[in-house]
Write a protein that holds these residues in place. Structure first.
Motif, PDB file in Angstrom:
ATOM      1  N   ALA A  42      34.798  27.657  31.820  1.00 42.36           N
ATOM      2  CA  ALA A  42      34.448  28.862  31.052  1.00 42.36           C
ATOM      3  C   ALA A  42      33.702  29.033  29.728  1.00 42.36           C
ATOM      4  O   ALA A  42      33.451  28.019  29.275  1.00 42.36           O
ATOM      5  N   SER A  43      32.421  29.150  30.322  1.00 42.56           N
ATOM      6  CA  SER A  43      31.015  29.637  29.796  1.00 42.56           C
ATOM      7  C   SER A  43      30.859  30.888  28.448  1.00 42.56           C
ATOM      8  O   SER A  43      32.163  31.754  29.097  1.00 42.56           O
ATOM      9  N   GLY A  44      30.263  30.561  27.634  1.00 45.21           N
ATOM     10  CA  GLY A  44      29.652  31.704  26.906  1.00 45.21           C
ATOM     11  C   GLY A  44      30.591  31.612  25.439  1.00 45.21           C
ATOM     12  O   GLY A  44      30.947  30.852  25.101  1.00 45.21           O
ATOM     13  N   ALA A  45      29.654  32.443  24.581  1.00 42.87           N
ATOM     14  CA  ALA A  45      30.408  32.705  23.492  1.00 42.87           C
ATOM     15  C   ALA A  45      31.626  33.504  23.042  1.00 42.87           C
ATOM     16  O   ALA A  45      32.682  32.612  22.140  1.00 42.87           O
ATOM     17  N   SER A  46      32.617  33.751  24.112  1.00 44.65           N
ATOM     18  CA  SER A  46      33.868  34.082  24.296  1.00 44.65           C
ATOM     19  C   SER A  46      34.423  34.273  24.992  1.00 44.65           C
ATOM     20  O   SER A  46      34.357  35.575  26.073  1.00 44.65           O
ATOM     21  N   PRO A  47      34.613  33.052  25.278  1.00 43.92           N
ATOM     22  CA  PRO A  47      34.749  32.566  27.263  1.00 43.92           C
ATOM     23  C   PRO A  47      36.200  33.445  27.757  1.00 43.92           C
ATOM     24  O   PRO A  47      37.157  33.324  26.495  1.00 43.92           O
ATOM     25  N   ALA A  48      36.441  33.542  28.684  1.00 45.18           N
ATOM     26  CA  ALA A  48      37.344  34.563  28.623  1.00 45.18           C
ATOM     27  C   ALA A  48      38.101  34.241  30.854  1.00 45.18           C
ATOM     28  O   ALA A  48      37.005  34.083  31.730  1.00 45.18           O
ATOM     29  N   PHE A  49      38.926  34.545  31.026  1.00 45.63           N
ATOM     30  CA  PHE A  49      39.513  34.722  32.390  1.00 45.63           C
ATOM     31  C   PHE A  49      40.478  35.407  32.380  1.00 45.63           C
ATOM     32  O   PHE A  49      41.195  36.363  31.221  1.00 45.63           O
ATOM     33  N   ALA A  50      41.125  36.022  33.718  1.00 47.86           N
ATOM     34  CA  ALA A  50      41.843  36.759  34.980  1.00 47.86           C
ATOM     35  C   ALA A  50      43.052  35.971  35.682  1.00 47.86           C
ATOM     36  O   ALA A  50      42.287  35.362  36.008  1.00 47.86           O
ATOM     37  N   ILE A  51      44.008  36.189  35.736  1.00 49.45           N
ATOM     38  CA  ILE A  51      45.451  35.468  36.876  1.00 49.45           C
ATOM     39  C   ILE A  51      45.711  36.982  37.149  1.00 49.45           C
ATOM     40  O   ILE A  51      46.414  37.513  36.453  1.00 49.45           O
ATOM     41  N   ARG A  52      44.955  36.703  38.318  1.00 49.98           N
ATOM     42  CA  ARG A  52      45.899  37.712  40.135  1.00 49.98           C
ATOM     43  C   ARG A  52      46.517  37.322  40.689  1.00 49.98           C
ATOM     44  O   ARG A  52      46.724  36.012  41.041  1.00 49.98           O
ATOM     45  N   TYR A  53      47.469  38.260  40.841  1.00 48.89           N
ATOM     46  CA  TYR A  53      48.553  38.135  42.000  1.00 48.89           C
ATOM     47  C   TYR A  53      48.913  39.079  42.121  1.00 48.89           C
ATOM     48  O   TYR A  53      48.880  40.386  41.741  1.00 48.89           O
ATOM     49  N   LEU A  54      49.721  38.607  43.516  1.00 44.47           N
ATOM     50  CA  LEU A  54      50.718  40.295  43.612  1.00 44.47           C
ATOM     51  C   LEU A  54      52.024  40.314  43.440  1.00 44.47           C
ATOM     52  O   LEU A  54      52.658  38.875  43.121  1.00 44.47           O
ATOM     53  N   HIS A  55      52.764  41.285  42.690  1.00 48.33           N
ATOM     54  CA  HIS A  55      53.789  41.212  42.173  1.00 48.33           C
ATOM     55  C   HIS A  55      55.057  40.456  43.155  1.00 48.33           C
ATOM     56  O   HIS A  55      55.007  41.191  44.207  1.00 48.33           O
ATOM     57  N   SER A  56      56.102  39.582  42.865  1.00 50.30           N
ATOM     58  CA  SER A  56      56.911  38.701  43.964  1.00 50.30           C
ATOM     59  C   SER A  56      58.290  39.513  44.699  1.00 50.30           C
ATOM     60  O   SER A  56      58.482  40.076  45.515  1.00 50.30           O
ATOM     61  N   VAL A  57      58.182  41.133  42.960  1.00 49.37           N
ATOM     62  CA  VAL A  57      59.275  42.377  44.117  1.00 49.37           C
ATOM     63  C   VAL A  57      59.248  43.042  44.635  1.00 49.37           C
ATOM     64  O   VAL A  57      59.264  44.033  46.054  1.00 49.37           O
ATOM     65  N   THR A  58      57.551  43.994  43.941  1.00 49.61           N
ATOM     66  CA  THR A  58      56.706  45.299  44.370  1.00 49.61           C
ATOM     67  C   THR A  58      55.836  44.810  45.106  1.00 49.61           C
ATOM     68  O   THR A  58      55.592  45.634  45.976  1.00 49.61           O
ATOM     69  N   ARG A  59      55.294  43.408  45.237  1.00 48.55           N
ATOM     70  CA  ARG A  59      54.070  43.322  45.694  1.00 48.55           C
ATOM     71  C   ARG A  59      53.195  43.914  45.892  1.00 48.55           C
ATOM     72  O   ARG A  59      52.013  44.262  46.463  1.00 48.55           O
ATOM     73  N   THR A  60      52.818  44.695  44.715  1.00 46.42           N
ATOM     74  CA  THR A  60      51.193  45.264  44.087  1.00 46.42           C
ATOM     75  C   THR A  60      50.412  44.280  43.605  1.00 46.42           C
ATOM     76  O   THR A  60      51.353  42.954  42.881  1.00 46.42           O
ATOM     77  N   PRO A  61      49.803  44.266  43.546  1.00 44.40           N
ATOM     78  CA  PRO A  61      48.565  43.401  42.503  1.00 44.40           C
ATOM     79  C   PRO A  61      48.716  43.489  40.897  1.00 44.40           C
ATOM     80  O   PRO A  61      49.067  45.192  40.419  1.00 44.40           O
ATOM     81  N   VAL A  62      49.134  42.203  40.835  1.00 47.40           N
ATOM     82  CA  VAL A  62      49.013  42.147  38.871  1.00 47.40           C
ATOM     83  C   VAL A  62      47.939  41.701  38.621  1.00 47.40           C
ATOM     84  O   VAL A  62      47.392  40.863  38.755  1.00 47.40           O
TER      85      VAL A  62
END
Length: 167
Positions: A42-62
């Motif tokens: 991860a590059s940049g002065a303030s490196p950042a990232f996201a983790i995306r997944y489908l919730h195991s119960v609601t099956r909606t994006p998180v």
């Protein structure tokens, strides 16, 4: 390929990316045994990232958003459209809680040395580094528990470096 001092390379099958001096290396390992699986730069002065997944119960994006500060990972935000087990129902003491269109958004300042997570292909878990359009499939090593950690500087390459590029 050689690089000028202060420039690192992330080796991904068929791809080499230059990274500046403010890079951070995210390392992925099997949990709890610690066997290295991969690394993502991860590059940049303030490196950042996201983790995306489908919730195991609601099956909606998180979407969980993080910032890297040296060897520390700070969770800054979580977004979701439907409440489910394990999702916040109010703000942390130093955070906020709001609606953004159809999404619930909780901001926070949660610090981690390592994030242990259980991944399953049915939940489509992806790690996306800010500024890089290529998400990493976190289930590529199978349905398992993973440990995610960060360290300052470019990712190391070669034998004994803690895994290869994760893409």
């Amino acid at each position: 390929m050689t690089c000028a001092p202060g420039i690192g390379l992330l080796l991904v099958p068929g791809i080499a990316l230059a990274a500046g001096a403010h890079a951070a290396c995210l390392t992925l390992a099997s949990h709890p045994d610690g066997r290295p699986l991969g690394q993502v730069e991860a590059s940049g002065a303030s490196p950042a990232f996201a983790i995306r997944y489908l919730h195991s119960v609601t099956r909606t994006p998180v979407e969980e958003r993080y910032r890297i500060d040296g060897a520390s990972i700070e969770e800054t935000e979580i977004r979701f459209s439907q409440h489910g087990p394990g999702l916040p129902t109010e703000a942390d003491a130093d955070g906020t809680w709001r609606r953004d269109g159809d999404a619930f958004v909780a901001t926070m300042h949660r610090r981690f040395d390592t994030i242990a997570m259980r991944v399953h292909a049915d939940q489509s878990p992806r790690l996306s580094v800010e500024g890089d359009p290529r998400p990493v499939d976190l289930a590529q090593w199978g349905n398992r528990s993973l440990a995610l950690a960060a360290r300052p500087g470019a990712c190391l390459t070669g034998p004994g470096s803690g895994g290869s590029g994760a893409r």
